[in-house]
Structures are given as structure tokens and as C-alpha cells.
Design a protein around this motif. Structure first.
Motif, mmCIF file in Angstrom:
data_model
loop_
_atom_site.group_PDB
_atom_site.id
_atom_site.type_symbol
_atom_site.label_atom_id
_atom_site.label_comp_id
_atom_site.label_asym_id
_atom_site.label_seq_id
_atom_site.Cartn_x
_atom_site.Cartn_y
_atom_site.Cartn_z
ATOM 1 N N ILE A 155 0.809 -1.216 0.000
ATOM 2 C CA ILE A 155 0.000 0.000 0.000
ATOM 3 C C ILE A 155 0.850 1.277 0.000
ATOM 4 O O ILE A 155 0.293 2.378 0.010
ATOM 5 N N SER A 156 2.172 1.129 -0.041
ATOM 6 C CA SER A 156 3.049 2.288 -0.160
ATOM 7 C C SER A 156 4.412 1.825 -0.643
ATOM 8 O O SER A 156 4.753 0.634 -0.570
ATOM 9 N N GLU A 157 5.198 2.752 -1.132
ATOM 10 C CA GLU A 157 6.573 2.433 -1.520
ATOM 11 C C GLU A 157 7.376 2.007 -0.298
ATOM 12 O O GLU A 157 8.254 1.149 -0.392
ATOM 13 N N CYS A 158 7.051 2.607 0.851
ATOM 14 C CA CYS A 158 7.720 2.244 2.097
ATOM 15 C C CYS A 158 7.484 0.768 2.421
ATOM 16 O O CYS A 158 8.420 0.029 2.751
ATOM 17 N N THR A 159 6.233 0.321 2.333
ATOM 18 C CA THR A 159 5.920 -1.081 2.604
ATOM 19 C C THR A 159 6.577 -1.994 1.566
ATOM 20 O O THR A 159 7.063 -3.079 1.901
ATOM 21 N N LYS A 160 6.613 -1.565 0.314
ATOM 22 C CA LYS A 160 7.273 -2.360 -0.717
ATOM 23 C C LYS A 160 8.746 -2.582 -0.373
ATOM 24 O O LYS A 160 9.258 -3.710 -0.478
ATOM 25 N N ARG A 161 9.429 -1.526 0.065
ATOM 26 C CA ARG A 161 10.836 -1.669 0.438
ATOM 27 C C ARG A 161 11.003 -2.656 1.589
ATOM 28 O O ARG A 161 11.935 -3.467 1.600
ATOM 29 N N ASP A 162 10.080 -2.607 2.557
ATOM 30 C CA ASP A 162 10.166 -3.520 3.694
ATOM 31 C C ASP A 162 9.911 -4.969 3.264
ATOM 32 O O ASP A 162 10.560 -5.890 3.764
ATOM 33 N N ILE A 163 8.982 -5.187 2.351
ATOM 34 C CA ILE A 163 8.709 -6.547 1.863
ATOM 35 C C ILE A 163 9.944 -7.121 1.171
ATOM 36 O O ILE A 163 10.307 -8.277 1.383
ATOM 37 N N ILE A 164 10.573 -6.308 0.344
ATOM 38 C CA ILE A 164 11.780 -6.762 -0.360
ATOM 39 C C ILE A 164 12.890 -7.073 0.635
ATOM 40 O O ILE A 164 13.574 -8.105 0.536
ATOM 41 N N GLU A 165 13.054 -6.197 1.630
ATOM 42 C CA GLU A 165 14.138 -6.375 2.603
ATOM 43 C C GLU A 165 13.908 -7.576 3.508
ATOM 44 O O GLU A 165 14.798 -8.409 3.694
ATOM 45 N N PHE A 166 12.722 -7.680 4.091
ATOM 46 C CA PHE A 166 12.473 -8.719 5.089
ATOM 47 C C PHE A 166 11.986 -10.033 4.487
ATOM 48 O O PHE A 166 12.102 -11.080 5.121
ATOM 49 N N GLY A 167 11.441 -9.977 3.265
ATOM 50 C CA GLY A 167 10.906 -11.191 2.668
ATOM 51 C C GLY A 167 11.727 -11.740 1.527
ATOM 52 O O GLY A 167 11.417 -12.806 1.006
ATOM 53 N N ASP A 168 12.773 -10.997 1.144
ATOM 54 C CA ASP A 168 13.611 -11.403 0.007
ATOM 55 C C ASP A 168 12.739 -11.720 -1.210
ATOM 56 O O ASP A 168 12.869 -12.753 -1.859
#
Length: 381
Positions: A155-168
Motif C-alpha cells: 500500500i506504499s513504496e515504504c511497505t514495498k521496500r520492507d517486503i523486499i528487505e524482510f521477505g527477500d
């Protein structure tokens, strides 16, 4: 949305649609109502029970929207996490959308395409705001869900960055589609309703508003501290679910003689909320970390200037004409609020530009992006 001749059966995790008054529930109800204007979509809302009548009745009564409940007696948790898959297959669901960061076990093996909306990963980014066991459970659910999902909505670019970082997770598997907000927050309210709400709740004549659960991460204590630097006639009105953190805030307010200027309201009916926004002078959202911050959009839609905090996604929600301060700087918060009170220089111009900015979050545009993603995901099968 324009009518689409293609018939597509979409299932939704509707537990929070019928149970949650704000937050994830609002997201689901607003999205489903906007999607329902596309007659080419058959929307099936799966919930473990009927939930609250007032929330369920916020879903528009349309021929292409159906509520679905367990087909036979079964524990609610088991049905929602596993048993629902059989009902989805029986009902011919082609795409299933987990609206609140979860998907049932086995959805991938069933052949039903799946999309999940992930709102935030605060439990991984800031585990200090959660019980340690909850962070373990949430992290396990997150990693299982991203394995099941065919595609992820952030729902945001911020959340997208976190998904990539924490979920690989590969960037190609994620689409950023912002939340939309209910049009009732940008609709003029009858004067008699405004007066009714003001009298029933004994609202102050001039107040700064905050809406959201009263918890440590939401950081409302910052706004309380800022109150000491503001004119005496300015009060703080906080609408949200009470938690243990509320006691800490009240203790500080009592110690510093601020109690007469602070009003907490719990359990405010959804129908009354727009009138709280409409009668405020400004809106504060001092959260340490958020996935998006829909109350900011509601506030701007209601014609309010916004003061929020830096450090997460709130600049995405509020845009360049809202004001932002560090989440530990009460004097900066007070200064920003003063710039947002009625009569402050540039206030009206900032409100106007902010309302232009939030047009990107209007429901029809968001729904079109989501429905296009449904069809593209099915096409890629």
C-alpha cells in the motif's frame, strides 16, 4: 469504473470487513464498494460469521456482491486458514484476495490465483512495539503468505521496500497500489449533524484532532507535549481504541496540568467520525512508523491541514504540502500546528494543494488498478 464485459469471480477474506470498524476493515469495505461498480466482476466475500450489522451494511447492495459463510460447522480459525479453500473451489473463485496480509494454506496448490495486500511490516521493522511472541507469529504468517501468493499489493513504496528487505521478494512480484478513502470524508455535512455531534460529545470550540488506536507506536504523547506550547484555547481531541498506553498519556497530562485541554473518545460510531474531522482546525498524526496512514487522507479530504512525523510512509500519504516533524520533537510539532491553525499564513493554499494531491487515492482509480491486476494475474496462469 467502466463496465467490463469479462466475467471474473473474485473471492475476498472478509473477516475484517464485517468485524473491524477502522483500519483494515475500512480498507476492505472501501475497495469492495469501488470494485462493485465493475459489473464484469463477481465479488464473493468470505467471512467466518456475519460480524457486525453496521459494518456489513456498509457494503453496497449490488447483484454482483455476495457474502459467503462456512458451508458446515467448523472452528472459525481453521476455516479461515485452511478450510476456506474447499469453499472457494466449490464456488468457482478464480482469484482470491487476502485483504489483510494473510492467505489460507493450500491456496497455491488449489490452482486458484491469489493476491495479498500487505499493509505494513512494523512488527519486523519495530518489534519493540509488540510482544515478542506476537512478532514471531506475525513473521511466520508473513513468510508463509508470500510463498503462497502469486502477487503482492503493497500500500506504499515504504511497505514495498520492507517486503523486499524482510521477505527477500523479487520487485516484479509486488505492485504498489495506494489505499483509497471513503468519499464521505469529502462530502459536505449538514449543519444540524455537525451541531448534533458537537453537543453530544461536548467537543471543544477549537481543537486539533487525532484518529487512531491509542498505542505507543502512534505516539500521541508527542501531540500532548506540544499542547503546552500552543494557545490555551486550543484543545486536543483523540478518537480511538484505548490501550495501556492511554494511561501513560493521561498521567503525563495530569502531571503537567493539561487534562482540561485533552479529550479522549472511544467507540465513536463510524457515522459520527466525519463530523469530528469537519469541525477540527488541524489534524495530527505523530506515528513513529506506519504502512500508509489512511486517517491523513481522510483529514485532507475533510479540508484539514496535516502535521505528521518523518521516518516512514507518511509523506507519501500527506504529500509535499503537509508538515512533517521528527517523532521526538515536541517543540517542532507545536510550531507546525501553529502554522496550521485557522488564520495562519499559507494555511488555505496548503489545504488546496493537498486536496489536489490526494486525488490519486480516489476510489475509482484505485479499484481500476486492482481489477486490472486481477485480470493480469489470471492471464499469467
Amino acid at each position: 469504473m467502466e463496465k467490463n464485459s469479462e466475467n471474473l469471480v473474485v473471492g475476498f477474506d472478509a473477516k475484517r470487513i464485517v468485524k473491524n470498524g477502522t483500519g483494515l476493515g475500512s480498507y476492505g469495505r472501501t475497495l469492495v464498494n469501488d470494485l462493485a461498480t465493475d459489473e464484469g466482476l463477481q465479488l464473493r466475500l468470505y467471512a467466518p460469521d456475519k460480524g457486525r450489522d453496521d459494518l456489513r451494511n456498509q457494503i453496497a447492495d449490488r447483484p454482483n456482491v455476495t457474502f459467503c459463510y462456512p458451508s458446515r460447522p467448523t472452528p472459525r480459525f481453521y476455516w479461515r486458514s485452511r478450510g476456506i479453500v474447499g469453499d472457494l473451489r466449490r464456488d468457482g473463485v478464480q482469484v482470491y484476495h487476502g485483504l489483510s496480509g494473510e492467505l489460507p494454506v493450500g491456496i497455491r496448490k488449489s490452482g486458484i490465483r491469489s493476491i495479498v495486500t500487505i499493509h505494513d511490516l512494523i512488527f519486523l521493522r519495530h518489534p519493540e512495539f509488540y510482544h515478542w511472541l506476537d512478532t514471531k507469529i506475525y513473521a511466520w504468517k508473513f513468510r508463509r503468505t508470500i510463498r503462497e501468493a502469486d502477487h503482492i499489493i503493497a500500500i506504499s513504496e515504504c511497505t514495498k521496500r520492507d517486503i523486499i528487505e524482510f521477505g527477500d521478494v523479487s520487485e516484479d512480484k509486488i505492485s504498489v497500489i495506494y489505499q483509497s478513502f471513503s468519499p464521505r470524508f469529502s462530502t459536505e455535512i449538514a449543519p444540524e449533524l455537525l451541531e448534533s455531534v458537537r453537543q453530544r460529545y461536548q467537543l471543544p470550540k477549537r481543537y486539533v484532532l487525532n484518529v487512531g488506536t491509542i498505542e505507543a507506536r502512534k505516539n500521541i504523547l508527542l501531540a500532548v507535549k506540544a499542547l503546552a506550547h500552543l494557545p490555551e484555547e486550543i484543545s486536543l481531541v483523540v478518537v480511538g481504541r484505548r490501550t495501556e498506553y492511554s494511561d501513560k498519556v493521561l498521567e503525563y497530562a495530569k502531571k503537567h496540568g493539561l487534562m482540561p485541554r485533552i479529550k479522549f473518545y472511544h467507540g465513536v460510531p463510524d457515522d459520527d467520525l466525519p463530523a469530528f474531522y469537519a469541525q477540527a482546525e488541524t489534524f495530527v498524526y505523530p506515528s513513529v512508523y506506519e504502512g500508509f496512514g489512511i486517517p491523513i487522507i481522510e483529514a485532507v479530504g475533510s479540508g484539514l491541514p496535516v502535521v505528521a512525523c518523518t521516518g516512514s510512509c507518511l509523506e507519501e500519504a500527506g504529500g509535499p504540502d503537509s508538515l512533517y516533524v521528527a517523532p521526538d520533537d515536541s517543540e517542532a510539532m507545536a510550531a507546525a500546528i501553529r502554522q496550521s491553525l485557522v488564520g495562519a499564513e499559507g494555511r488555505e493554499e496548503r489545504i488546496c494543494r493537498s486536496r489536489d494531491y490526494i486525488r490519486r487515492f480516489e476510489g475509482r482509480d484505485v479499484a481500476r488498478q486492482v481489477s486490472d491486476l486481477y485480470r493480469q494475474t489470471l492471464k499469467n496462469q
